[in-house]
Design a protein around this motif. Structure first.
Motif, mmCIF file in Angstrom:
data_model
loop_
_atom_site.group_PDB
_atom_site.id
_atom_site.type_symbol
_atom_site.label_atom_id
_atom_site.label_comp_id
_atom_site.label_asym_id
_atom_site.label_seq_id
_atom_site.Cartn_x
_atom_site.Cartn_y
_atom_site.Cartn_z
ATOM 1 N N GLY A 120 20.160 1.337 -0.618
ATOM 2 C CA GLY A 120 19.166 0.871 0.668
ATOM 3 C C GLY A 120 18.824 2.048 1.546
ATOM 4 O O GLY A 120 17.848 1.984 2.108
ATOM 5 N N ILE A 121 19.366 3.336 1.138
ATOM 6 C CA ILE A 121 19.045 4.658 1.974
ATOM 7 C C ILE A 121 17.994 5.382 1.127
ATOM 8 O O ILE A 121 18.417 5.516 -0.123
ATOM 9 C CB ILE A 121 20.246 5.470 2.271
ATOM 10 N N ARG A 122 16.988 5.670 1.884
ATOM 11 C CA ARG A 122 15.725 6.611 1.027
ATOM 12 C C ARG A 122 15.543 7.774 1.823
ATOM 13 O O ARG A 122 15.807 7.851 2.850
ATOM 14 C CB ARG A 122 14.604 5.584 0.914
ATOM 15 N N ASN A 174 7.652 10.831 3.663
ATOM 16 C CA ASN A 174 8.038 9.926 4.590
ATOM 17 C C ASN A 174 6.851 9.064 5.396
ATOM 18 O O ASN A 174 5.811 9.616 5.485
ATOM 19 C CB ASN A 174 8.950 10.217 5.624
ATOM 20 N N TYR A 175 7.074 7.641 5.416
ATOM 21 C CA TYR A 175 5.764 6.717 6.114
ATOM 22 C C TYR A 175 6.223 6.197 7.267
ATOM 23 O O TYR A 175 7.456 5.421 7.397
ATOM 24 C CB TYR A 175 5.563 5.852 5.055
ATOM 25 N N THR A 176 5.529 6.525 8.390
ATOM 26 C CA THR A 176 5.906 5.822 9.739
ATOM 27 C C THR A 176 4.437 5.487 10.274
ATOM 28 O O THR A 176 3.419 5.242 9.600
ATOM 29 C CB THR A 176 7.003 6.685 10.403
ATOM 30 N N GLU A 227 15.647 1.109 3.231
ATOM 31 C CA GLU A 227 14.491 0.216 2.596
ATOM 32 C C GLU A 227 15.388 -0.681 1.815
ATOM 33 O O GLU A 227 16.155 -0.435 1.080
ATOM 34 C CB GLU A 227 13.616 1.062 1.939
ATOM 35 N N GLY A 228 14.808 -1.964 1.931
ATOM 36 C CA GLY A 228 15.480 -3.068 1.054
ATOM 37 C C GLY A 228 17.000 -3.580 1.516
ATOM 38 O O GLY A 228 17.682 -4.094 0.602
ATOM 39 N N ARG A 229 17.385 -3.044 2.635
ATOM 40 C CA ARG A 229 18.806 -3.439 3.189
ATOM 41 C C ARG A 229 18.493 -3.430 4.647
ATOM 42 O O ARG A 229 17.865 -2.654 5.121
ATOM 43 C CB ARG A 229 19.786 -2.256 2.603
ATOM 44 N N LEU A 237 0.628 -1.217 -0.227
ATOM 45 C CA LEU A 237 0.043 0.071 0.029
ATOM 46 C C LEU A 237 0.888 1.210 -0.149
ATOM 47 O O LEU A 237 0.595 2.184 -0.766
ATOM 48 C CB LEU A 237 -1.166 -0.066 1.379
ATOM 49 N N ILE A 238 1.953 1.156 0.764
ATOM 50 C CA ILE A 238 2.808 2.367 0.880
ATOM 51 C C ILE A 238 3.421 2.777 -0.514
ATOM 52 O O ILE A 238 3.583 3.834 -0.931
ATOM 53 C CB ILE A 238 3.685 1.929 1.876
ATOM 54 N N ALA A 239 3.874 1.603 -1.123
ATOM 55 C CA ALA A 239 4.519 1.753 -2.474
ATOM 56 C C ALA A 239 3.406 2.272 -3.579
ATOM 57 O O ALA A 239 3.795 3.414 -4.220
ATOM 58 C CB ALA A 239 5.030 0.558 -2.835
#
Length: 1024
Positions: free
Chosen positions: A696-698, A648-650, A816-818, A631-633
């Motif tokens: 991996g850094i977003r 940003n999402y939290t 993300e992803g790492r 959903l976030i994507a």
């Protein structure tokens, strides 16, 4: 131990009565035990809020923030001082060491605040006694026809006082709607025409709004007060205030301007669903209070407000209630516990092949939990998702399994012997009670290191350790007292051990494998070491993080816009984002918070919009997305339509805790410390460019501190001196005419509203108009402001962040992803090699990464100490070194393998949760070794030859060893496989234990006999 069992069998009625007392007390404690979704992970803190309207960030820092910081230095148990200075607001946060009493922390601040030297009229306030995660209830005021300003008035003067009166509520903070003001909007031409100044108008309004007390008099035997009533109450009263008298004609306020009801200058705006300007209330839990208890009172107050207090057309509509999250996570916990319990009972009945024996063992589970609830209630603790949900029924019944299995086996083997059932039970219990006591002690030792953890990890896992330790102690007590009694009552006619074909097949295969391993002892040890080494090679591929994020079942989306954006422009963007967020079928509610509330509790600017996004339960998601990540994507793809805005999402509570931990609106940030803002900004930009290239850094965001456009009015002292003016005269004019100044208050019953004096908008809206504002001189002249000052547009500071008496700039990012550790350590290496800092400047990688490194260092110390403590307990059991040595060696060669492989296969990074899982795994794994070694020692003590005792002990103890390992693993299997809200923090913990116990079982049943055979000698000292 033997005497406890014997006494229990002799006093059976007393044991049963004590169990009934335990059931009653435990049930009462369970009802009293407050349950929350997650514990509060933030340290004790105190927030000092100081508002100075109209002042730039540099002035706020220099004259308010720095004096407060200096005075607060040296407070006992103080950990960190962080602050942010921005337009009109100083926010200083004092963070204390964990365990500090909150009331002590606040009292120290109250004691020192009077000593702070601040500008005249500036008064600091201390924020409410609430933790960052204390937001438990959000509501919006709804009415079909009232304006947002009217609703805000009801919020300020009716709703907030009612909610604040609820026991356990720290504060109710309103947001949005616009604060009502009485305003005198002056026409400078008219003011000048009557020979007045703006300040004189303000002074006249101040002086003409008061009541007087004239004492009293007596007449006719009665007592009369004398009161002079002179307060203004209406717009007409304000308009008729006399400013001056010219040739006998009074000059009134309405002659020089308009008197209107308006709203105070907006610092923020709240939007709800399709309403662009709504009124929100945020209720905060007082630190130390029980969430569920306070929420029940708040919900009752909501019903009272809606039915009895507010007008019928105004309703309090809650849209976020922490009890919803508590109920949802409680359902997840109950479902997992029930599945685990059923799996445990099935395994017990399968192996024992006797329904009575299985139920007798299962009896220890609820009784152990009830004992834990009583202990938790006595220490006034609360339960949460992790402390209850991570309880492993299998671990609790391990001792009961060994006890009942041995009694069952002895009764079946000695059927028809001259000994009566009670004597057989006593002898069977005597064979295992001592090793059982030490085995439970070892498991408890595996949980004790949790109490050494500090920070959020300690706060999160200590309640779980409390619950497990109390439950283990309760289980041991039940095993040594009640279970032998139940066996005597329900097996008094003896038992017959029926043939279990499935287990017999397993035992046959095991016997052949055991003989092979004993014949190739060193090869078996070498093969086990190879398996361990292979699993250790996977560790670099697993990665690491601090802790799994606790799913709250909602989203908190932050939009960071250009820092110089105006309120009006930002207010156009927020509804468009809200509409996109609400377009997803998985979303139930969308609310937006633009800017900051009037009370200054959330220091930010118009560039910052935060969105609460309520979600349906995951089980009701029927669209293309089945998980929050998807959903976030999808949301992020749609929000790409807003260029120049970073999203940003939290999650709601997580966001507040992250901000408390880092001082920034991000869980991860690198801070550059130094004195010069321009240098900080330059280095921050360089670091941002590097971070954007790291895999991996977003969501890399530089907290821009410079670039805020400012209209500076630099007063020429020489010019004003020629006209007999002072700087204070010019500054007073600027403050009142341009910014607006509160002259007095209009009192209406219990309500008070500011009376603001200001020029009409068209006379203060551009630099040219501001320069044309007329300044009244002592000689009666009216001269434009631009004749006394240089007026120009410059760039200044939007924000000034400080920590521990030093300025800093922050670069926020997410991973993300790492894995967290791999990404941050890669970034650190690149930044250190490419960014050179001047002398006096330094970097700090804070937030989750600093918590991760701190917990990793603690675990590096705790793990060896735990193994050492386990070794000492085993030495006390066996009175030699060789058996403790092979026990620990066998655990190290077998238990970690499954846990490591499971983390690698599932892509779960190593975290504090999985680290605690390994600690618990080591303690549980020792038990199977103790069961085996103690029985072999017993066989050898009866004269059985060494080789025969090793082989026979392994075969005869295969069933209890398999049972204890499988029930411990399967008891947590539902938790290890669970997904959704309330599972993230438990899953790594359970995954390590379940997988580790499976490999421990498969390896140890062959490895332990081999290790015993390699070290055993005929002259060994044998303790059972």
């Amino acid at each position: 131990m033997n005497r406890i069992v014997a006494a229990s069998l002799q006093q059976r009625l007393l044991v049963v009565l004590l169990v009934l007392v335990l059931i009653a007390a435990g049930s009462r404690s369970l009802q009293r035990l407050p349950v929350d979704a997650y514990p509060d992970l933030s340290p004790p803190l105190v927030q000092i809020i100081t508002q100075w309207p109209g002042r730039a960030a540099e002035e706020v820092e220099r004259l308010i923030t720095v004096p407060i910081e200096k005075e607060m230095n040296g407070i006992p148990r103080l950990s960190t001082i962080r602050s942010i200075s921005l337009y009109g607001l100083s926010d200083v946060i004092l963070t204390y060491q964990n365990g500090t009493d909150n009331y002590f922390a606040r009292q120290e601040v109250f004691n020192r605040l009077p000593s702070v030297s601040l500008p005249s009229g500036v008064t600091p306030s201390v924020g409410p006694l609430s933790a960052p995660s204390g937001l438990i209830y959000r509501y919006v005021l709804q009415s079909p026809d009232r304006s947002p300003m009217e609703l805000k008035t009801f919020e300020d003067w009716t709703v907030e006082p009612q909610f604040r009166s609820v026991p356990g509520v720290a504060d109710d903070s309103g947001f949005g709607g616009g604060t009502m003001q009485y305003q005198v909007l002056l026409d400078p031409t008219k003011v000048a025409a009557v020979g007045l100044s703006v300040q004189q108008v303000e002074s006249a309004l101040t002086a003409n709004n008061d009541n007087a007390g004239g004492g009293f008099y007596s007449q006719g035997g009665e007592f009369f007060y004398v009161r002079g009533l002179g307060r203004v109450n209406t717009l007409e009263d304000i308009g008729n205030v006399v400013l001056a008298v010219h040739n006998g004609t009074p000059v009134l306020v309405k002659d020089v301007g308009r008197v209107v009801i308006g709203i105070a200058p907006r610092l923020g705006e709240f939007g709800f669903q399709k309403q662009d300007d709504a009124v929100e209330g945020v209720i905060l839990l007082r630190t130390g209070e029980k969430t569920q208890d306070v929420l029940k009172r708040v919900e009752a107050k909501t019903r009272e407000l809606n039915t009895e207090i507010l007008p019928k057309d105004i309703k309090v509509l809650p849209f976020y209630d922490r009890s919803d999250l508590v109920d949802l996570t409680t359902q997840v916990v109950e479902r997992n516990l029930l599945r685990g319990l059923l799996l445990v009972v099935v395994i017990l009945i399968f192996f024992l092949y006797d329904f009575r024996a299985g139920l007798i063992v299962a009896t220890s589970i609820p009784l152990a939990l009830l004992f834990a609830f009583v202990c938790l209630d006595l220490q006034n603790a609360s339960a949460n998702l992790l402390s209850i949900g991570a309880v492993d029924f299998g671990i609790l019944v391990d001792g009961a399994v060994v006890m009942v299995e041995n009694i069952f086996r002895q009764l079946a083997a000695r059927q028809g012997s001259p000994l009566n059932v009670r004597e057989i039970i006593e002898e069977a219990a005597a064979e295992v009670d001592r090793p059982l006591f030490y085995a439970v002690a070892v498991i408890v030792a595996g949980f004790l290191p949790i109490y050494v953890l500090s920070g959020p990890s300690g706060t999160l896992f200590k309640p779980m350790a409390d619950t497990m330790v109390f439950a283990l102690v309760g289980s041991l007590i039940v095993t040594l007292t009640l279970l032998p009694v139940l066996c005597l009552l329900f097996m008094r006619r003896g038992v017959r051990e029926r043939r279990n074909a499935a287990f017999e097949a397993v035992k046959s295969v095991y016997t052949r494998g055991l003989d092979f391993c004993l014949a190739h002892a060193w090869g078996t040890v070498f093969a086990s070491a190879i398996l361990l080494a292979g699993s250790l090679l996977l560790i670099p591929r697993i990665g690491a993080e601090f802790m799994p994020h606790l799913d709250e079942g909602a989203l908190w989306v932050r939009a960071t816009m250009p820092y110089s954006i105006s309120f009006d422009e930002a207010a156009k963007i927020a509804p468009r984002v809200r509409e996109i967020l609400g377009s997803f079928p998985e979303v139930t509610t969308v609310a937006s918070e633009l800017g900051r509330p009037d009370d200054g509790t959330d220091p930010t600017g118009f560039f910052n919009v935060e969105f609460f996004v309520g979600l349906k339960p995951y089980s009701q998601w029927t669209g293309a997305y089945r998980a929050k990540a998807g959903l976030i994507a999808a949301i992020n793809r749609k929000l790409a339509a807003f260029p120049g805005i970073t999203f940003n999402y939290t999650q709601p509570a997580e966001d507040a805790v992250d901000e408390a931990e880092t001082g920034l609106k991000s869980a991860l940030a690198v801070k550059v410390f130094g004195a010069n803002l321009e240098t900080l900004q330059k280095k921050g930009k360089a670091i941002k460019q590097i971070l954007q290239q790291v895999r991996g850094i977003r969501d890399v965001t530089l907290v821009q501190e410079l670039g805020q456009p400012s209209l500076t009015i630099k007063i020429d002292r020489g010019r004003i001196a020629r006209y007999g003016l002072n700087v204070a005269d010019i500054n007073g004019l600027i403050q009142t005419a341009v910014g607006g100044d509160v002259a007095t208050q209009v009192v209406q019953q219990e309500k008070q509203f500011d009376l603001l004096v200001r020029l009409e908008r068209q006379f203060r809206d551009t630099p040219e108009e501001i320069g044309n504002i007329l300044v009244a001189t002592p000689a009666g002249q009216q001269i434009p402001l631009k004749e006394f000052a240089d007026i120009q547009v410059t760039n200044g500071a939007s924000f000034i962040y400080r920590q521990d008496n030093s300025r800093y700039i922050g670069v926020q990012f997410s991973v993300e992803g790492r894995d967290l550790a791999g990404a941050v350590e890669d970034a650190m290496q690149q930044v250190n090699s490419k960014v050179a800092l001047p002398r006096g400047y330094r970097l700090d990688w804070g937030g989750e990464y600093s918590e991760y490194t701190a917990s990793r260092h603690e675990l590096n110390v705790i793990l060896p100490l735990t193994l050492g403590l386990i070794f000492l307990l085993l030495f006390a059991l066996y009175s030699n070194f060789k058996f403790p040595f092979i026990t620990v060696l066998g655990v190290l060669l077998s238990a970690p393998v499954g846990g490591i492989v499971a983390l690698w296969i599932t892509g779960t990074p190593f975290s504090v949760s999985s680290g605690i899982g390994f600690l618990a795994l080591f303690g549980v794994s020792v038990q199977t070794a103790v069961v085996y070694i103690s029985y072999v020692n017993e066989l050898r003590g009866t004269g059985t030859p060494l080789a025969e005792a090793i082989r026979a002990g392994a075969i005869l103890r295969l069933r209890p060893i398999m049972m204890t390992a499988l029930v411990a693993a399967l008891g947590l299997l539902p938790v290890a496989l669970a997904t959704g809200v309330g599972t993230d923090s438990q899953r790594p913990f359970a995954l390590v234990i379940v997988s580790g116990l499976f490999t421990r079982l498969l390896i140890s049943i062959f490895l332990m006999p081999v290790l015993y055979a390699l070290v055993a000698q005929p002259a060994d000292r044998l303790q059972v």
